[in-house]
Design a protein around this motif. Structure first.
Motif, PDB file in Angstrom:
ATOM      1  N   PHE A 225     123.345  72.639 -33.432  1.00 27.40           N
ATOM      2  CA  PHE A 225     124.972  72.365 -33.581  1.00 27.40           C
ATOM      3  C   PHE A 225     125.203  70.947 -33.332  1.00 27.40           C
ATOM      4  N   GLY A 226     124.372  70.324 -32.339  1.00 22.45           N
ATOM      5  CA  GLY A 226     124.487  68.840 -31.917  1.00 22.45           C
ATOM      6  C   GLY A 226     124.801  67.954 -33.028  1.00 22.45           C
ATOM      7  N   PRO A 227     124.095  67.791 -33.983  1.00 21.64           N
ATOM      8  CA  PRO A 227     124.582  66.773 -34.918  1.00 21.64           C
ATOM      9  C   PRO A 227     125.517  66.910 -35.679  1.00 21.64           C
ATOM     10  N   THR A 228     125.744  68.545 -35.920  1.00 24.20           N
ATOM     11  CA  THR A 228     127.203  68.749 -36.564  1.00 24.20           C
ATOM     12  C   THR A 228     128.460  68.383 -35.661  1.00 24.20           C
ATOM     13  N   LEU A 229     128.237  68.666 -34.485  1.00 25.39           N
ATOM     14  CA  LEU A 229     129.512  68.825 -33.607  1.00 25.39           C
ATOM     15  C   LEU A 229     129.848  67.426 -33.046  1.00 25.39           C
ATOM     16  N   MET A 230     128.781  66.751 -32.859  1.00 21.87           N
ATOM     17  CA  MET A 230     129.011  65.412 -32.056  1.00 21.87           C
ATOM     18  C   MET A 230     128.908  64.071 -32.988  1.00 21.87           C
ATOM     19  N   ARG A 231     128.367  63.997 -33.999  1.00 26.16           N
ATOM     20  CA  ARG A 231     128.176  62.969 -34.988  1.00 26.16           C
ATOM     21  C   ARG A 231     129.627  62.455 -35.025  1.00 26.16           C
ATOM     22  N   ALA A 232     129.633  60.970 -34.858  1.00 29.03           N
ATOM     23  CA  ALA A 232     130.850  60.197 -35.307  1.00 29.03           C
ATOM     24  C   ALA A 232     130.691  59.756 -36.752  1.00 29.03           C
ATOM     25  N   GLU A 234     131.733  57.491 -38.500  1.00 26.04           N
ATOM     26  CA  GLU A 234     131.366  56.074 -39.003  1.00 26.04           C
ATOM     27  C   GLU A 234     129.987  55.314 -38.574  1.00 26.04           C
ATOM     28  N   LEU A 235     129.421  56.606 -37.958  1.00 26.02           N
ATOM     29  CA  LEU A 235     128.083  55.947 -37.548  1.00 26.02           C
ATOM     30  C   LEU A 235     127.045  56.029 -38.921  1.00 26.02           C
ATOM     31  N   ASP A 236     126.077  55.157 -38.917  1.00 24.46           N
ATOM     32  CA  ASP A 236     124.886  55.277 -40.022  1.00 24.46           C
ATOM     33  C   ASP A 236     124.012  56.256 -39.619  1.00 24.46           C
ATOM     34  N   ALA A 237     122.896  56.311 -40.274  1.00 24.68           N
ATOM     35  CA  ALA A 237     121.956  57.543 -40.321  1.00 24.68           C
ATOM     36  C   ALA A 237     121.200  57.162 -39.135  1.00 24.68           C
ATOM     37  N   MET A 238     120.838  55.933 -39.056  1.00 21.20           N
ATOM     38  CA  MET A 238     119.720  55.408 -38.149  1.00 21.20           C
ATOM     39  C   MET A 238     120.557  55.478 -36.581  1.00 21.20           C
ATOM     40  N   ALA A 239     121.796  55.142 -36.392  1.00 20.82           N
ATOM     41  CA  ALA A 239     122.456  55.122 -35.112  1.00 20.82           C
ATOM     42  C   ALA A 239     122.583  56.765 -34.683  1.00 20.82           C
ATOM     43  N   ALA A 240     122.839  57.635 -35.966  1.00 20.84           N
ATOM     44  CA  ALA A 240     122.923  58.997 -35.607  1.00 20.84           C
ATOM     45  C   ALA A 240     121.624  59.778 -35.154  1.00 20.84           C
TER      46      ALA A 240
END
Length: 262
Positions: A225-232, A234-240
């Motif tokens: 659930f981390g990537p789903t709930l916490m990803r901003a 406006e962030l690109d794939a590399m920053a995420a």
């Protein structure tokens, strides 16, 4: 006609009077320097002036020592001038050789960091003593490092200190402090978002109660659930991708401490 003995005595008396007057003048000068006034019948001493002079000398000494001590901490970086071909408007003289700059265009070069104006041929002889001026150095990023620290008279760029202080004030290792910081962050969420997150974390915590059957620990749920709930957004794939580890840790903490944080 006076005798030789009387003349010698007279001369001795004159010498004694002269010496006495000289000693008196020296005493007067000393008294004036110390700020003292001596009366004829009783002496009166003015202590304010000597104290003021003493305090001033001590203060001056302290300031000088503090300045020297501060300067010891600032490295003396040697910096070459950043000369660029320049067209001067109106008459200009070379600041190195003091001769006139002839021509209508490209009469000489100008240091982009300190503003020094010299002939092109003189620029090869100018010592590496550039002192960048904030009037010319207006950038922080994409700027030569030595230029930046000399312009701000610091050992390193101020932005580095500011960023490190901010990061270290947040990336704490004490579990209680981490929970407190996370609790304060949750209070910044809009009520609808906070309630939805609380309800979801309560559900995921109930899921962890059956970890032996479903293998869904708080850590594994954080990975899911981390990537789903916490990803901003406006962030690109590399920053995420770089944030995945922290996203997992935050969701894991939310699940384990759901009853405390919400």
């Amino acid at each position: 006609m006076p005798s030789k003995e009387s003349w010698s005595g007279h001369k001795a008396n004159r010498s004694a009077v002269r010496n006495s007057k000289q000693e008196s003048r020296q005493q007067d000068l000393l008294i004036a320097a110390l700020g003292m006034k001596l009366g004829t019948q009783k002496s009166s001493v003015t202590i304010w002036q000597p104290l003021k002079l003493f305090a001033y000398s001590q203060l001056t000494s302290l300031v000088r020592r503090a300045t020297l001590k501060e300067n010891e901490h600032i490295p003396k970086y040697e910096k070459v001038h950043n000369f660029k071909v320049h067209t001067f408007r109106g008459p200009h003289w070379c600041e190195y050789c003091a001769n006139f700059m002839w021509g209508l265009i490209a009469q000489g070069v100008k240091c982009a960091d300190c503003g020094l104006n010299v002939h092109k041929q003189c620029s090869k002889m100018v010592p590496n003593d550039c002192k960048p001026d904030l009037k010319h150095v207006k950038k922080v990023y994409s700027c030569d490092l030595t230029t930046l620290v000399k312009a701000h008279f610091t050992k390193r760029p101020m932005v580095v200190d500011m960023c490190i202080r901010e990061i270290e004030s947040r990336e704490t290792t004490d579990p209680d402090e981490q929970l407190e910081i996370l609790h304060e962050a949750l209070k910044l969420l809009p009520p609808a978002h906070c309630e939805t997150l609380r309800y979801l974390m309560a559900h995921l915590k109930r899921v962890t109660l059956h970890e032996k059957e479903n293998l869904m620990s708080a850590e594994n749920l954080g990975i899911v659930f981390g990537p789903t709930l916490m990803r901003a957004p406006e962030l690109d794939a590399m920053a995420a991708l770089n944030d995945i580890r922290y996203q997992r840790l935050v969701v894991e903490m939310l699940i384990k401490n759901e009853d405390i944080l919400f």
